[in-house]
Design a protein around this motif. Structure first.
Motif: not given
Length: 898
Positions: A40-50, A75-85, A114-119
């Motif tokens: 599974l994939g997740a794209v969140v803003d890792c720099t924010s509290l939300a 399942p394995t959760l793969h998290v990607e940060n949606s924000r840059g510097d 990562q062959h994520a089935k859903a994001i």
């Protein structure tokens, strides 16, 4: 041999190690294959509290589903940060491009490597739409946590699923707050995420317009450099008059806004700050310094039922409270150095979305290839993206945010919101707002709802005042209001402009000015102003306010009419409304000597005289033997009879009558005489009244048919009203420039009537009352009012002040003072039409005087004759004496007795 033995041992160990490595490698490959199948994939803003809370919630959902179901393929959760510097970007535009590129790369990594089935993720719908095409091409469902995804986006990209609930109704809740406190203007501060797409919600704009409020300013702000622009933009809002601010941004930007607003004095008295759910739902995670800068903020927060709910899907059970405590514990483990927040709306929605995906992955697809497979991972490998999407859209379970089932590709929206007020170290809940119902203290079925927020109790406003702010204020460096006044008016008693010396500042006074200044004295603040005379029509003066060229308001004797209301708004009227017709009549010197005989006809007068004489004769005849006064000579008895007949009209001679027959006759006749005299009085009064009213029977139709000239004020609307509404010909309408010219024009016949507004009529009649009266009905037009631009913040306060003047009696005192200097009384007139003078009754006086004169002459003639003939008569009387008639009547009783 030893050497060969050693070599054999070395080779065996080498083979063993190689075998072990190969086995480990094989096991790792198998695990990797299985994990790829359930990735599974997740794209969140890792720099924010939300974003951090969303990641923790997704982890919890996967763990809750698979751990409690004893599923072997976790399942394995793969998290990607949606924000840059942010420091790598020179501007907000380049930073947004950096974010878009980073999100796109993150999604490609999750799908291809990562062959994520859903994001899951994408907190804004712009981000979700940006990667939707990639999900369509790869057949990977994209679950967006944005509160709003346009309907057209879901139709265009079927693999884009909106897994968050719509919170559009919160915009109506914000508008309901504004309507409760009757604020007319608001400023909206929003986050401009993408220069190609506006960040302001159209639902918010529509909701504000529905409650008759106006958006004073729209301020787009960016979270990224340059930071100095934030201070300048807030200073710009501070210099305006609007004090109501709606903040619709992310929590990160909101903290910067409130810190800066507090430092420049925008969190003080008379300011109002309202936040939407994205900010309010995360207030509890802010530190003390930020909370202290938000004191008095009103917030709208999504409401989810917190009553304990048991979830029994797949044999696992927990309550909402369990989730709350477990979330805080897991957040502390993953981010030990940060304050532990409440889950909030974003975390609960992320949990429900991840749970829906996990449940869909656990279900075996109805494929023939899975019939003979016992390995769930191998079977899962056979499920393609289209089938997974179908399983997700078929989800049906009770989630943390409510029932999680899709209808037409959407979850049920949120209709109930909490009203919170930031006080102290956190916030307090004031109550609830429900769409279609309004505000309430609780959400039970028996709750009482109200359209006004005032039922929720006391609100702590910025700066600490308990009274509700006006929502606007006079800017610190405000210039005086430029108020236009008519330079020339028909009646200077209302507005009078004069100059002591040419070039000096104008001196403006009058009734209208006095009312305006009295209203300003009742305002709770000082309002600087200056009067500027204007030469022109009243319509042109009002249009100057609409065009904002010269004036900020109009004060004077300005009538409230429809076409002017298209440009400006008027205060409450401070004078009577109406248009009246004024005429002059000259009393007619008609011959009224015989007016007294008008009440009765000739036959009535003759019959009254005959019946009167007849009744007198009857009484005399009956009483002649009992009353010595009825005897004597024949002329004496006739006079006594007539006197008796006419005195019956005024008095009852009952004490002098001896016969009951005569008394009955006298009583009946007295009753008839009373009715006759009262009828005469009433009829004569009616004749005099009708005669006076006949002088003023002039109406509109008579004037139009005769082509008479009529007058009206210059520069006013009356001329157009006479032509369009009342139907007068333009060439029959005479413009009068001064109110003092009306008397001369009416008396000379230059105009037959004048049409003047009701307030002017009072002053006119106080100055010129002799012969001037109003005629006909009053035509309905607006009274006098003060004109301001539409949605002017000063308008409600001045209207309220005018009403207070009227209710307190102050306005009446000003009106009395206006006409007190003109004391024109009708009693001072030379020809008082209400009194009956000698000229009306000289005929009666001639009759009674003539009769007296005749009687006097007869008496004199008789007296002279007696004096002249007495000597001759004495000699003859001595020779032969004969009794006179009087002597015979004197002896009549004695003869009757004998």
């Amino acid at each position: 041999m030893f050497t060969s033995h050693c070599f054999s041992m070395f080779f065996f160990l080498l083979l063993l190690c190689s075998s072990s490595r190969m086995s480990n490698a094989l096991n790792d490959a198998l695990k990797k294959q299985h994990s790829d199948m359930l990735s599974l994939g997740a794209v969140v803003d890792c720099t924010s509290l939300a974003g951090k809370k969303e990641q923790v919630a997704i982890d919890m959902a996967i763990e809750d589903i698979y751990a409690h179901a004893n599923h072997q393929n976790f399942p394995t959760l793969h998290v990607e940060n949606s924000r840059g510097d942010p420091f790598r970007a020179a501007s907000s535009v380049s930073y947004i491009r950096l974010i878009d590129d980073k999100i796109l790369i993150a999604v490609k990594t999750l799908i291809e490597k990562q062959h994520a089935k859903a994001i899951i993720g994408f907190g804004t719908w712009q981000e979700a739409v940006f990667v939707a095409q990639l999900g369509n091409e790869s057949k990977v469902p994209i679950l967006s946590l944005a509160n709003e995804v346009p309907q057209w986006a879901s139709c265009h990209w079927p693999f884009l699923v909106n897994a968050a609930r719509s919170q559009n109704a919160q915009m109506k809740a914000v508008a309901a707050i504004i309507q409760s406190w009757k604020w007319r203007k608001v400023n909206i501060i929003y986050e401009d995420m993408n220069p190609a797409v506006t960040g302001i919600s159209p639902e918010l704009i529509a909701a504000i317009q529905e409650v008759d409020a106006e958006i004073n300013d729209l301020l787009p702000l960016s979270l990224f450099p340059p930071y100095h622009s934030l201070s300048k933009k807030l200073e710009h809002l501070k210099n305006g008059s609007c004090r109501v601010f709606i903040v619709h941004t992310s929590i990160t930007l909101a903290t910067k806004i409130f810190m800066e607003a507090n430092s420049i004095g925008m969190m003080d008295k008379d300011y109002v700050w309202i936040t939407t759910n994205a900010i309010t739902s995360q207030i509890d995670s802010l530190n003390a310094s930020i909370i202290s800068s938000m004191q008095g903020v009103l917030g709208v927060k999504s409401y989810f039922s917190t009553t304990p709910k048991s979830y029994k899907d797949f044999h696992f059970r927990f309550h909402y409270k369990d989730f709350h405590f477990r979330f805080r514990a897991m957040f502390h483990l993953q981010y030990p150095g940060e304050p532990v927040p409440e889950p909030g709306t974003s975390a609960m929605q992320a949990y429900d979305a991840a749970r829906a995906v996990a449940i869909a992955l656990m279900e075996k697809p109805n494929l023939k290839s899975c019939t003979n497979l016992t390995d769930d991972a191998a079977c899962m490998h056979e499920m393609n993206g289209q089938q997974l999407l179908g399983k997700i859209l078929q989800s049906n379970f009770e989630g943390l945010t409510g029932a999680f089932n899709f209808k037409e590709g959407k979850l049920a929206p949120i209709h109930i919101f909490r009203m919170v007020n930031v006080v102290g170290k956190s916030y307090r809940e004031l109550g609830f707002w429900s769409e279609g119902l309004g505000f309430s203290e609780n959400i039970h079925k028996a709750s009482k709802y109200n359209r006004s927020m005032s039922i929720l109790g006391q609100v702590f406003w910025p700066g600490g005042p308990w009274s509700a702010p006006k929502g606007w204020g006079v800017p610190i460096n405000a210039k005086p209001l430029k108020i236009g006044v008519p330079a020339a008016t028909a009646f200077s008693e209302f507005v009078n402009v004069r100059y002591d010396r040419p070039g000096d500042k104008p001196i403006v006074n009058g009734f209208s000015i006095a009312v305006f200044e009295a209203a300003l004295d009742l305002l709770p603040y000082h309002l600087p102003y200056e009067f500027i005379p204007f030469n022109g029509t009243y319509d042109s003066l009002v249009q100057q306010v609409y065009l904002k060229k010269t004036f900020d308001a109009v004060v004077g004797d300005t009538t409230i009419i429809a076409n002017r209301s298209e440009y400006v708004e008027f205060t409450q009227p401070y004078s009577d409304s109406g248009l009246q017709m004024l005429i002059y009549f000259k009393p007619k010197r008609v011959e009224r000597a015989w007016l007294f005989k008008k009440p009765f006809t000739t036959f009535m007068w003759v019959f009254t005289g005959v019946i009167n004489v007849y009744n007198g004769f009857v009484v005399w005849l009956i009483e002649r033997n009992h009353n010595p006064d009825f005897k004597g000579s024949i002329w004496n008895q006739i006079g006594t009879m007539l006197t008796l007949a006419f005195t019956t009209l005024f008095s009852l001679q009952g004490e002098k009558l001896h016969s009951n027959l005569s008394r009955m006759t006298m009583v009946v006749w007295l009753f008839v005489a009373l009715v006759i005299t009262q009828s005469f009085t009433a009829s004569l009064t009616s004749l005099l009244t009708v005669q006076q009213l006949d002088q003023t029977t002039i109406d509109i139709e008579t004037l139009k048919k005769s082509g008479a000239k009529v007058g009206c004020d210059a520069n006013s609307f009356v001329g157009k009203y006479l032509e369009v509404v009342l139907g007068f010909q333009p060439n029959n309408i005479r413009i009068i420039s001064s109110g003092d010219y009306y008397p001369q024009a009416l008396k000379s016949g230059e105009i037959a009537a004048a049409f003047i507004e009701a307030p002017y009529v009072k002053v006119f009649l106080a100055k010129y009352c002799e012969g001037f009266v109003t005629s006909g009905p009053a035509f309905k037009v607006g009274g006098f009012g003060f004109a301001f631009p539409r949605s002017s913040p000063y308008l409600p306060d001045i209207s309220e002040a005018v009403l207070k003047l009227s209710e307190s009696g102050k306005l009446r005192q000003l009106e009395d003072f206006l006409s007190s200097s003109y004391n024109c009384l009708a009693s001072n007139s030379d020809d008082n039409l209400d009194s009956l003078g000698l000229n009306s009754f000289w005929g009666l006086f001639v009759i009674t005087g003539g009769m007296s004169t005749i009687a006097l002459l007869a008496f004199i003639f008789r007296y002279v004759r007696e004096r002249w003939y007495r000597p001759l008569g004495q000699a003859q009387a001595q020779q032969h004496h004969a009794p006179s008639v009087d002597e015979l009547w004197m002896f009549a009783p004695e003869m009757e007795n004998q």
